[in-house]
Design an enzyme around this catalytic site. Structure first.
Site: not given
Length: 522
Positions: A135, A288
């Site tokens: 990214d 996460d």
């Protein structure tokens, strides 16, 4: 002159009124609150310490019972298995398809390390797909990463370079988009590594079998191994805290509840479980942990493989570390707020597991641990010094319980026991930022979804060495905290009887050292 004396007496009388009607009662409440939270934390730490001790004794007993002959036989079997697996191509048809995702953002210093380590994994080439999710907004870095991927592809490695035109969802968004690729849909498992993580070549051989052995296991989490732990005192302090997290918290969660928080990297997920839990979501900065909690509430089990270690880099600058801690403190609190009723109403897990997740995992470790440290050491003790004689701190609150908690935290890193005092003082200062972040997360305030990528310098680069020990600028909040604590220390020296000034002087010095920028490698 008489008028001045009169005004001074009026001010003293007004302060006395406020002191006995407002300040002292509030401090009494704060002391009781700190005592309650300290006991919660103490019981949690003691429980986990007992479990870890029991696990260690059990393993030792099993090793003794096995005997030398048994160990030799097991070694022979392992050797046979190792020999059989040396020919990766021969057994490729029987091995599952594995996707390796490496999300990164402007990682100029470390991209070669993670890509090289992932492409060197021992696994049949036709059963391994490497996906680099870049990214980066810097065009030069994108070109470097893409060129590195092409270099490995020319060697026969199935590596795909993916770059998005936006950063929607940050890391979670990148991995979510990566799983939609056609070549990823054929995979059964996905391994995730951040840009600074370097798995050993046998990583998949040691983790994937744990997933194959039990269809109910959704995640296998490996331990982190810090390559730059000796770089400076900041990295040594982080090592102490993270060693406890992996050696105790993750170990106990795996053994007793088959649940723990996914660390976001150095883990292998079963894609079926990931999809069943709803996939990657970007509603918090701890995507996460969000995924792990949702998967656990769906009945999936987790396994912690503490003997599998993955090399990585600790943030060595205070700025990077502070941003990381804001995300790690704000995100869990915000996630608890968003998932509270979802956990309570879950029908696929037991009430005991829901209690563990809400009380032990979230409330005690992610909220109480931060708030009690700052409230007690940086607010209550200094305030009690200023109201000499009106409030007495119980010894178990001020000394015994904190001392035992500290020792339980530090026992996992014996090589750093001589740094224990520095660790305590530093953690007390950091509790100011963690408490602020926790409150922001609970209230879902403006910075609740702030995402700043932790800077990686590359532990072996010359850039790190050149920047070492340079001043990082001033940090206003730490300096103000140091001034307040120094004032309380001087007040205690002049008027006090409890010798709190010894602690207050050391704590103020620590705040000043951090405040003027002499923490970390640059």
């Amino acid at each position: 002159m008489g008028r001045g004396v009169s005004m001074l007496m009026m001010a003293r009388a007004a302060w006395a009124g406020v002191r006995y009607t407002v300040v002292v009662p509030l401090l009494h409440v704060a002391v009781y609150l700190c005592a309650a939270m300290s006991l919660m934390l103490f019981v949690e730490r003691l429980y986990m310490g007992i479990v870890v001790a029991g696990l260690w004794l059990n393993r030792r007993r099993r090793r003794r019972r096995s005997g030398r002959k048994g160990r030799d036989a097991a070694a022979a079997v392992d050797d046979d298995k190792r020999d059989d697996s040396d020919d990766l191509e021969a057994g490729g048809a029987e091995k599952p398809m594995v996707l390796v995702q490496i999300p990164m953002f402007n990682e100029k210093q470390v991209y070669r390390l993670s890509i090289g380590a992932a492409c060197s994994l021992w696994w049949p080439s036709e059963k391994l797909v490497i996906q680099v999710l870049d990214d980066s907004t810097d065009g030069a870095i994108r070109s470097l990463v893409e060129a590195e991927c092409r270099r490995w592809a020319s060697k026969g490695v199935r590596v795909h370079y993916e770059n998005r035109s936006n950063r929607n969802g940050y890391k979670a968004g990148a991995m979510r988009e990566g799983l939609k690729k056609g070549y990823a849909r054929d995979c059964q498992f996905v391994a995730v590594f951040d840009a600074d993580f370097q798995p050993d070549a046998d990583f998949l051989r040691r983790t994937v079998p744990l997933l194959l052995a039990d269809p109910a296991v959704a995640l296998v989490q490996a331990r982190w191994l810090f390559v730059n732990a000796d770089e400076c005192i900041l990295t040594r302090i982080q090592e102490m805290s993270l060693d406890y997290h992996f050696s105790v918290e993750q170990e106990v969660g795996s053994a007793c509840h088959a649940f723990f928080g996914f660390n976001g990297t150095a883990g292998v997920w079963r894609l079926q479980a990931l999809a069943d839990a709803g996939g990657w979501k970007d509603r918090t900065t701890v995507e996460d942990m969000d995924l792990a909690v949702r998967a656990s509430m769906r009945g999936w089990k987790f396994v912690y493989a503490g003997d599998v270690k993955v090399r990585n880099e600790l943030p060595s600058t205070f700025k990077a570390y502070r941003y990381q801690q804001h995300r790690w403190s704000c995100g869990p609190a915000n996630l608890m707020r968003k998932m509270f009723w979802e956990i309570v109403t879950s029908k696929q897990v037991s009430a005991w597991k829901k209690l563990h997740v809400l009380y032990g995992f979230f409330f005690v470790r992610k909220v109480v641990a931060h708030l009690v440290t700052f409230l007690f050491y940086c607010v209550v003790i200094p305030a009690c010094v200023l109201v000499q004689g009106d409030i007495r701190l119980p010894k178990y609150v001020a000394m015994y319980v904190p001392a035992i908690i500290t020792l339980l935290n530090a026992v996992c890193t014996p090589r750093s026991w001589h740094l224990l005092v520095f660790w305590i003082l530093f953690e007390n200062v950091m509790s100011m930022h963690r408490s602020k972040a926790t409150i922001i997360g609970l209230l879902e305030a403006s910075r609740a979804n702030e995402w700043v990528v932790t800077e990686k310098l590359g532990s072996t680069t010359m850039a790190t060495k050149k920047k070492k020990n340079q001043n990082q600028g001033f940090h206003t909040s730490e300096i103000l905290l140091g001034l307040c604590l120094l004032y309380c220390a001087i007040y205690d020296i002049v008027f006090g009887h409890d010798h709190f000034y010894v602690y207050l002087l050391m704590q103020s010095a620590a705040a000043f050292v951090i405040g003027i920028g002499y923490t970390g490698s640059q």
